[in-house]
Write a protein that holds these residues in place. Sequence first.
Motif, PDB file in Angstrom:
ATOM      1  N   GLU A  52       0.849  -1.186   0.000  1.00 60.66           N
ATOM      2  CA  GLU A  52       0.000   0.000   0.000  1.00 60.66           C
ATOM      3  C   GLU A  52       0.884   1.235   0.000  1.00 60.66           C
ATOM      4  O   GLU A  52       2.049   1.183   0.387  1.00 60.66           O
ATOM      5  CB  GLU A  52      -0.913  -0.008   1.222  1.00 60.66           C
ATOM      6  N   GLY A  53       0.323   2.342  -0.475  1.00 57.22           N
ATOM      7  CA  GLY A  53       1.102   3.577  -0.574  1.00 57.22           C
ATOM      8  C   GLY A  53       2.024   3.592  -1.765  1.00 57.22           C
ATOM      9  O   GLY A  53       3.013   4.333  -1.797  1.00 57.22           O
ATOM     10  N   LEU A  54       1.706   2.817  -2.786  1.00 56.22           N
ATOM     11  CA  LEU A  54       2.559   2.683  -3.974  1.00 56.22           C
ATOM     12  C   LEU A  54       2.012   3.598  -5.059  1.00 56.22           C
ATOM     13  O   LEU A  54       1.006   3.295  -5.707  1.00 56.22           O
ATOM     14  CB  LEU A  54       2.587   1.233  -4.449  1.00 56.22           C
ATOM     15  N   ILE A  55       2.671   4.720  -5.276  1.00 53.94           N
ATOM     16  CA  ILE A  55       2.155   5.729  -6.197  1.00 53.94           C
ATOM     17  C   ILE A  55       3.096   6.000  -7.365  1.00 53.94           C
ATOM     18  O   ILE A  55       2.871   6.912  -8.149  1.00 53.94           O
ATOM     19  CB  ILE A  55       1.898   7.048  -5.439  1.00 53.94           C
TER      20      ILE A  55
ATOM     21  N   ARG B 181       3.919  -2.890   3.652  1.00 53.06           N
ATOM     22  CA  ARG B 181       3.766  -4.260   3.165  1.00 53.06           C
ATOM     23  C   ARG B 181       2.675  -4.959   3.975  1.00 53.06           C
ATOM     24  O   ARG B 181       2.531  -4.712   5.167  1.00 53.06           O
ATOM     25  CB  ARG B 181       5.076  -5.042   3.302  1.00 53.06           C
ATOM     26  N   GLN B 182       1.921  -5.819   3.307  1.00 53.90           N
ATOM     27  CA  GLN B 182       0.910  -6.619   4.000  1.00 53.90           C
ATOM     28  C   GLN B 182       1.141  -8.105   3.756  1.00 53.90           C
ATOM     29  O   GLN B 182       1.505  -8.516   2.643  1.00 53.90           O
ATOM     30  CB  GLN B 182      -0.501  -6.239   3.529  1.00 53.90           C
TER      31      GLN B 182
ATOM     32  N   SER C 173       0.480  -6.194   8.978  1.00 48.33           N
ATOM     33  CA  SER C 173       1.396  -5.224   8.381  1.00 48.33           C
ATOM     34  C   SER C 173       2.275  -4.652   9.481  1.00 48.33           C
ATOM     35  O   SER C 173       1.810  -4.468  10.619  1.00 48.33           O
ATOM     36  CB  SER C 173       0.619  -4.094   7.686  1.00 48.33           C
ATOM     37  N   PRO C 174       3.543  -4.372   9.198  1.00 50.75           N
ATOM     38  CA  PRO C 174       4.447  -3.832  10.214  1.00 50.75           C
ATOM     39  C   PRO C 174       3.961  -2.524  10.819  1.00 50.75           C
ATOM     40  O   PRO C 174       4.230  -2.248  11.991  1.00 50.75           O
ATOM     41  CB  PRO C 174       5.756  -3.644   9.438  1.00 50.75           C
TER      42      PRO C 174
ATOM     43  N   LYS D 146      -5.098  -7.415  11.466  1.00 44.89           N
ATOM     44  CA  LYS D 146      -6.449  -7.006  11.107  1.00 44.89           C
ATOM     45  C   LYS D 146      -7.163  -8.204  10.500  1.00 44.89           C
ATOM     46  O   LYS D 146      -6.579  -8.936   9.684  1.00 44.89           O
ATOM     47  CB  LYS D 146      -6.423  -5.847  10.105  1.00 44.89           C
ATOM     48  N   PHE D 147      -8.426  -8.413  10.873  1.00 45.08           N
ATOM     49  CA  PHE D 147      -9.189  -9.544  10.334  1.00 45.08           C
ATOM     50  C   PHE D 147     -10.203  -9.052   9.316  1.00 45.08           C
ATOM     51  O   PHE D 147     -10.927  -8.075   9.569  1.00 45.08           O
ATOM     52  CB  PHE D 147      -9.900 -10.300  11.458  1.00 45.08           C
ATOM     53  N   HIS D 148     -10.257  -9.715   8.174  1.00 40.30           N
ATOM     54  CA  HIS D 148     -11.236  -9.407   7.123  1.00 40.30           C
ATOM     55  C   HIS D 148     -12.236 -10.560   7.052  1.00 40.30           C
ATOM     56  O   HIS D 148     -11.853 -11.720   6.861  1.00 40.30           O
ATOM     57  CB  HIS D 148     -10.551  -9.255   5.769  1.00 40.30           C
ATOM     58  N   THR D 149     -13.504 -10.241   7.181  1.00 38.43           N
ATOM     59  CA  THR D 149     -14.539 -11.291   7.047  1.00 38.43           C
ATOM     60  C   THR D 149     -14.482 -11.917   5.663  1.00 38.43           C
ATOM     61  O   THR D 149     -14.559 -13.126   5.499  1.00 38.43           O
ATOM     62  CB  THR D 149     -15.939 -10.704   7.303  1.00 38.43           C
ATOM     63  N   ILE D 150     -14.346 -11.062   4.658  1.00 33.84           N
ATOM     64  CA  ILE D 150     -14.139 -11.504   3.280  1.00 33.84           C
ATOM     65  C   ILE D 150     -13.074 -10.588   2.676  1.00 33.84           C
ATOM     66  O   ILE D 150     -13.220  -9.355   2.711  1.00 33.84           O
ATOM     67  CB  ILE D 150     -15.427 -11.444   2.436  1.00 33.84           C
ATOM     68  N   TYR D 151     -12.033 -11.171   2.131  1.00 34.85           N
ATOM     69  CA  TYR D 151     -10.966 -10.382   1.522  1.00 34.85           C
ATOM     70  C   TYR D 151     -10.815 -10.742   0.062  1.00 34.85           C
ATOM     71  O   TYR D 151     -10.758 -11.914  -0.314  1.00 34.85           O
ATOM     72  CB  TYR D 151      -9.627 -10.638   2.236  1.00 34.85           C
ATOM     73  N   PHE D 152     -10.765  -9.706  -0.770  1.00 34.41           N
ATOM     74  CA  PHE D 152     -10.574  -9.886  -2.205  1.00 34.41           C
ATOM     75  C   PHE D 152      -9.114  -9.598  -2.556  1.00 34.41           C
ATOM     76  O   PHE D 152      -8.576  -8.576  -2.164  1.00 34.41           O
ATOM     77  CB  PHE D 152     -11.482  -8.951  -2.992  1.00 34.41           C
TER      78      PHE D 152
END
Length: 305
Positions: free
Chosen positions: A231-234, A253-254, A293-294, A299-305
């Motif tokens: 994330e944060g990749l621009i 990073r995740q 992520s550092p 974090k928990f996602h009920t559904i992750y795409f």
Amino acid sequence: MLNGKKQFYFLFLLVFQSVLAQNSFDTFLKPTDSLNLKRQNSVFITEAVLASGALLGLSQLWYADYPKSDFHFINDNSEWVQIDKLGHLYSSYHIGRFSAEALNWSGASQKNQLIYGASLGFVFLTAVEVMDGFSAEWGASMGDVIANASGTALYVSQELIWNEQRITPKFSFHTTEYANFRPDLLGKTIQENILKDYNGQTYWFSANLHSFSKKSKIPKWLNLALGYGGEGLIGENDNKNQLIFPIKPEKDRQFYLSLDLDLTKINTKSHFLKTVFSVLNSVKIPAPTLEYSPQRGFKFHTIYF
């Protein structure tokens, strides 16, 4: 690797496999028990036409707009938190897998499937890398070449060691806000976002649990998947691109842990469905997912795409 070129990678990957699925009759899709030269020649011709067409399309639609140069290398290993390298591995693996499966359909030996089929991903993507090397705008990346080789090696090594694919690279995507600020780089439409926005891409290594414990009662289709994203990749030049954003995005990073399905392990006698499942098995299904992520922790996602 430049994001836009993924359009050709995925087009080549999906169109080639769909050629075998055009005829709905299982008698056509059923692999032969012995070598069928007519089928094998058809596979080779199809591969040559599609690969040549993709390279020609890149040359005319992409590289023609930029100046040429002497062949040179660049070091882009620190860019995009290496998500682009996983994209190379993923593409090389699945192009090679589809090609090997096509040769299996023709009755070719396992040896020829691995030599002339599984290597196609590496050969094709490395040819693109050579084209990069002659472009003044970019350059050949040794990191990309290594990633291409890693994708091919992942497929070949599993066939040689286990005679099956127990660990499969997969892909998933979700939309992000970053594309709204950089549509020129990250895509203007959802189709372009999928190919260009690294912030929404997740690459997975999906392991089939039953394959590692064949005497267990674990369902043969159940997988455990480890994922990686960012994330944060621009863009490569953060100092310039941050001016477009209200605040400077921080690269992060995740890492993900999730359940998945191995569609190729679903029991069916239909060779048409087996072909469809083989294509779809390159994509990670949405499922409950644990993220780490550092910067933000768990974090928990009920559904992750």
